[in-house]
Design a protein around this motif. Structure first.
Motif, PDB file in Angstrom:
ATOM      1  N   VAL A  85      16.430 -29.872 -27.049  1.00  0.00           N
ATOM      2  CA  VAL A  85      15.709 -30.699 -27.048  1.00  0.00           C
ATOM      3  C   VAL A  85      14.234 -30.230 -27.799  1.00  0.00           C
ATOM      4  O   VAL A  85      13.956 -28.879 -27.666  1.00  0.00           O
ATOM      5  CB  VAL A  85      14.965 -31.375 -25.840  1.00  0.00           C
ATOM      6  CG1 VAL A  85      13.715 -32.498 -26.102  1.00  0.00           C
ATOM      7  CG2 VAL A  85      15.987 -32.334 -25.125  1.00  0.00           C
ATOM      8  N   GLN A  86      13.796 -30.969 -28.948  1.00  0.00           N
ATOM      9  CA  GLN A  86      12.533 -30.253 -29.762  1.00  0.00           C
ATOM     10  C   GLN A  86      11.406 -31.645 -30.097  1.00  0.00           C
ATOM     11  O   GLN A  86      11.923 -32.610 -30.061  1.00  0.00           O
ATOM     12  CB  GLN A  86      13.202 -30.036 -31.221  1.00  0.00           C
ATOM     13  CG  GLN A  86      12.054 -29.297 -31.888  1.00  0.00           C
ATOM     14  CD  GLN A  86      12.840 -28.525 -33.283  1.00  0.00           C
ATOM     15  OE1 GLN A  86      13.434 -27.634 -32.925  1.00  0.00           O
ATOM     16  NE2 GLN A  86      12.711 -29.081 -34.196  1.00  0.00           N
ATOM     17  N   ALA A  87      10.299 -31.310 -30.024  1.00  0.00           N
ATOM     18  CA  ALA A  87       9.397 -32.127 -30.161  1.00  0.00           C
ATOM     19  C   ALA A  87       8.431 -31.700 -31.178  1.00  0.00           C
ATOM     20  O   ALA A  87       8.393 -30.538 -31.460  1.00  0.00           O
ATOM     21  CB  ALA A  87       8.655 -32.532 -28.909  1.00  0.00           C
ATOM     22  N   TRP A  88       7.776 -32.616 -31.821  1.00  0.00           N
ATOM     23  CA  TRP A  88       6.786 -32.289 -32.929  1.00  0.00           C
ATOM     24  C   TRP A  88       5.459 -33.008 -32.831  1.00  0.00           C
ATOM     25  O   TRP A  88       5.513 -34.160 -32.256  1.00  0.00           O
ATOM     26  CB  TRP A  88       7.459 -32.585 -34.194  1.00  0.00           C
ATOM     27  CG  TRP A  88       8.799 -32.107 -34.475  1.00  0.00           C
ATOM     28  CD1 TRP A  88      10.099 -32.504 -34.144  1.00  0.00           C
ATOM     29  CD2 TRP A  88       8.981 -30.963 -35.420  1.00  0.00           C
ATOM     30  NE1 TRP A  88      11.081 -31.826 -34.748  1.00  0.00           N
ATOM     31  CE2 TRP A  88      10.434 -30.878 -35.557  1.00  0.00           C
ATOM     32  CE3 TRP A  88       8.264 -30.263 -36.452  1.00  0.00           C
ATOM     33  CZ2 TRP A  88      11.203 -29.775 -36.119  1.00  0.00           C
ATOM     34  CZ3 TRP A  88       8.874 -29.162 -36.671  1.00  0.00           C
ATOM     35  CH2 TRP A  88      10.404 -29.321 -37.015  1.00  0.00           C
ATOM     36  N   GLU A  89       4.485 -32.073 -32.975  1.00  0.00           N
ATOM     37  CA  GLU A  89       3.243 -32.834 -33.276  1.00  0.00           C
ATOM     38  C   GLU A  89       2.924 -32.990 -34.654  1.00  0.00           C
ATOM     39  O   GLU A  89       2.756 -31.812 -35.507  1.00  0.00           O
ATOM     40  CB  GLU A  89       2.010 -32.193 -32.315  1.00  0.00           C
ATOM     41  CG  GLU A  89       0.779 -32.725 -32.606  1.00  0.00           C
ATOM     42  CD  GLU A  89      -0.320 -31.905 -32.326  1.00  0.00           C
ATOM     43  OE1 GLU A  89      -1.459 -32.336 -32.210  1.00  0.00           O
ATOM     44  OE2 GLU A  89      -0.267 -30.707 -31.798  1.00  0.00           O
ATOM     45  N   ILE A  90       2.795 -34.091 -35.252  1.00  0.00           N
ATOM     46  CA  ILE A  90       2.496 -34.255 -36.739  1.00  0.00           C
ATOM     47  C   ILE A  90       1.028 -34.770 -36.850  1.00  0.00           C
ATOM     48  O   ILE A  90       0.760 -35.887 -36.401  1.00  0.00           O
ATOM     49  CB  ILE A  90       3.439 -34.885 -37.355  1.00  0.00           C
ATOM     50  CG1 ILE A  90       5.014 -34.036 -37.059  1.00  0.00           C
ATOM     51  CG2 ILE A  90       3.452 -35.113 -39.039  1.00  0.00           C
ATOM     52  CD1 ILE A  90       6.161 -35.073 -37.179  1.00  0.00           C
ATOM     53  N   ASN A  91       0.251 -34.295 -37.848  1.00  0.00           N
ATOM     54  CA  ASN A  91      -0.874 -34.674 -38.429  1.00  0.00           C
ATOM     55  C   ASN A  91      -0.466 -35.787 -39.537  1.00  0.00           C
ATOM     56  O   ASN A  91      -0.069 -35.397 -40.608  1.00  0.00           O
ATOM     57  CB  ASN A  91      -1.918 -33.769 -38.937  1.00  0.00           C
ATOM     58  CG  ASN A  91      -3.343 -34.187 -39.215  1.00  0.00           C
ATOM     59  OD1 ASN A  91      -3.267 -35.403 -39.664  1.00  0.00           O
ATOM     60  ND2 ASN A  91      -4.261 -33.525 -39.242  1.00  0.00           N
ATOM     61  N   PRO A  92      -0.765 -37.129 -39.252  1.00  0.00           N
ATOM     62  CA  PRO A  92      -0.247 -37.983 -40.451  1.00  0.00           C
ATOM     63  C   PRO A  92      -1.206 -37.951 -41.583  1.00  0.00           C
ATOM     64  O   PRO A  92      -0.625 -38.340 -42.678  1.00  0.00           O
ATOM     65  CB  PRO A  92      -0.372 -39.340 -39.645  1.00  0.00           C
ATOM     66  CG  PRO A  92      -1.285 -39.196 -38.520  1.00  0.00           C
ATOM     67  CD  PRO A  92      -1.169 -37.805 -38.202  1.00  0.00           C
ATOM     68  N   THR A  93      -2.169 -37.344 -41.551  1.00  0.00           N
ATOM     69  CA  THR A  93      -2.802 -37.057 -43.036  1.00  0.00           C
ATOM     70  C   THR A  93      -2.454 -35.876 -43.599  1.00  0.00           C
ATOM     71  O   THR A  93      -2.660 -34.848 -43.038  1.00  0.00           O
ATOM     72  CB  THR A  93      -4.551 -37.000 -42.429  1.00  0.00           C
ATOM     73  OG1 THR A  93      -4.959 -38.110 -41.782  1.00  0.00           O
ATOM     74  CG2 THR A  93      -5.180 -36.825 -43.817  1.00  0.00           C
ATOM     75  N   GLN A 108       2.582 -28.393 -34.529  1.00  0.00           N
ATOM     76  CA  GLN A 108       3.169 -27.582 -33.852  1.00  0.00           C
ATOM     77  C   GLN A 108       4.691 -28.185 -33.444  1.00  0.00           C
ATOM     78  O   GLN A 108       4.612 -29.289 -33.431  1.00  0.00           O
ATOM     79  CB  GLN A 108       2.695 -27.235 -32.420  1.00  0.00           C
ATOM     80  CG  GLN A 108       2.479 -28.536 -31.323  1.00  0.00           C
ATOM     81  CD  GLN A 108       1.819 -28.241 -30.417  1.00  0.00           C
ATOM     82  OE1 GLN A 108       2.197 -27.275 -29.293  1.00  0.00           O
ATOM     83  NE2 GLN A 108       0.719 -29.011 -29.913  1.00  0.00           N
ATOM     84  N   SER A 109       5.531 -27.411 -32.997  1.00  0.00           N
ATOM     85  CA  SER A 109       7.017 -27.724 -32.484  1.00  0.00           C
ATOM     86  C   SER A 109       7.040 -27.085 -31.052  1.00  0.00           C
ATOM     87  O   SER A 109       6.621 -25.994 -31.061  1.00  0.00           O
ATOM     88  CB  SER A 109       8.139 -27.377 -33.698  1.00  0.00           C
ATOM     89  OG  SER A 109       8.166 -26.092 -33.694  1.00  0.00           O
ATOM     90  N   ILE A 110       7.856 -27.779 -30.369  1.00  0.00           N
ATOM     91  CA  ILE A 110       8.118 -27.375 -29.006  1.00  0.00           C
ATOM     92  C   ILE A 110       9.500 -27.528 -28.689  1.00  0.00           C
ATOM     93  O   ILE A 110      10.131 -28.561 -28.997  1.00  0.00           O
ATOM     94  CB  ILE A 110       7.510 -28.360 -28.039  1.00  0.00           C
ATOM     95  CG1 ILE A 110       5.785 -28.474 -28.132  1.00  0.00           C
ATOM     96  CG2 ILE A 110       7.614 -27.909 -26.740  1.00  0.00           C
ATOM     97  CD1 ILE A 110       5.011 -29.668 -27.908  1.00  0.00           C
ATOM     98  N   ARG A 111      10.097 -26.556 -28.022  1.00  0.00           N
ATOM     99  CA  ARG A 111      11.702 -26.598 -27.958  1.00  0.00           C
ATOM    100  C   ARG A 111      12.098 -26.199 -26.533  1.00  0.00           C
ATOM    101  O   ARG A 111      11.514 -25.470 -25.764  1.00  0.00           O
ATOM    102  CB  ARG A 111      12.402 -25.905 -28.897  1.00  0.00           C
ATOM    103  CG  ARG A 111      13.867 -25.728 -28.718  1.00  0.00           C
ATOM    104  CD  ARG A 111      14.454 -24.824 -29.933  1.00  0.00           C
ATOM    105  NE  ARG A 111      14.080 -25.308 -31.105  1.00  0.00           N
ATOM    106  CZ  ARG A 111      14.720 -24.625 -32.395  1.00  0.00           C
ATOM    107  NH1 ARG A 111      14.974 -23.427 -32.219  1.00  0.00           N
ATOM    108  NH2 ARG A 111      14.138 -25.293 -33.560  1.00  0.00           N
ATOM    109  N   VAL A 112      12.919 -27.199 -25.771  1.00  0.00           N
ATOM    110  CA  VAL A 112      13.702 -26.779 -24.694  1.00  0.00           C
ATOM    111  C   VAL A 112      15.159 -26.436 -25.058  1.00  0.00           C
ATOM    112  O   VAL A 112      15.865 -27.106 -25.477  1.00  0.00           O
ATOM    113  CB  VAL A 112      13.562 -28.033 -23.595  1.00  0.00           C
ATOM    114  CG1 VAL A 112      14.185 -27.707 -22.232  1.00  0.00           C
ATOM    115  CG2 VAL A 112      11.977 -28.628 -23.281  1.00  0.00           C
TER     116      VAL A 112
END
Length: 120
Positions: free
Chosen positions: A27-35, A41-45
């Protein structure tokens, strides 16, 4: 799933690793600045021993940028189960707690589709 919180987009996905010859799902998650579409950052389990497989993620983010990833997990010896991982907004970028098994699976999932059967 994708959520918009505190001016950032947070999204999740199931990935297969390693990319050259996959033997597990993570499982992977991303935090993206839309600007400017910048990945903050990316986060992975992931279980790099390929024992546990993680999939079907969901994400929740609060006003403190605390992140809760919910997901399914299973292995060759365990039924599909419900798990989660927590990441507090104060953690170093890209880090998350180890998975917590919330509810262990109790049986096989069997579904008949038109013309074929699937056992998961």
């Amino acid at each position: 799933s994708v959520v918009y919180r505190n001016g950032k987009l947070w999204g999740t996905q199931t990935i297969f690793l390693p990319s050259s010859s996959p033997n597990r799902s993570a499982v992977q998650a991303w935090e993206i600045n839309p600007t400017g579409l910048v990945v903050n950052q990316s986060i992975r389990v992931d279980d790099n021993t390929a024992t546990q497989h993680y999939y079907f993620p969901s994400i929740a983010v609060n006003v403190n940028n605390d992140v809760l990833l919910g997901f399914s997990q299973s292995s060759a010896t365990t039924f599909g189960s419900c798990s989660y991982s927590l990441r507090l907004g104060t953690y170093a970028s890209g880090t998350i707690d180890s998975p917590y098994l919330y509810k262990a699976g109790v049986a096989k999932y069997f579904k008949t589709y038109r013309g074929f059967k699937a056992i998961l």
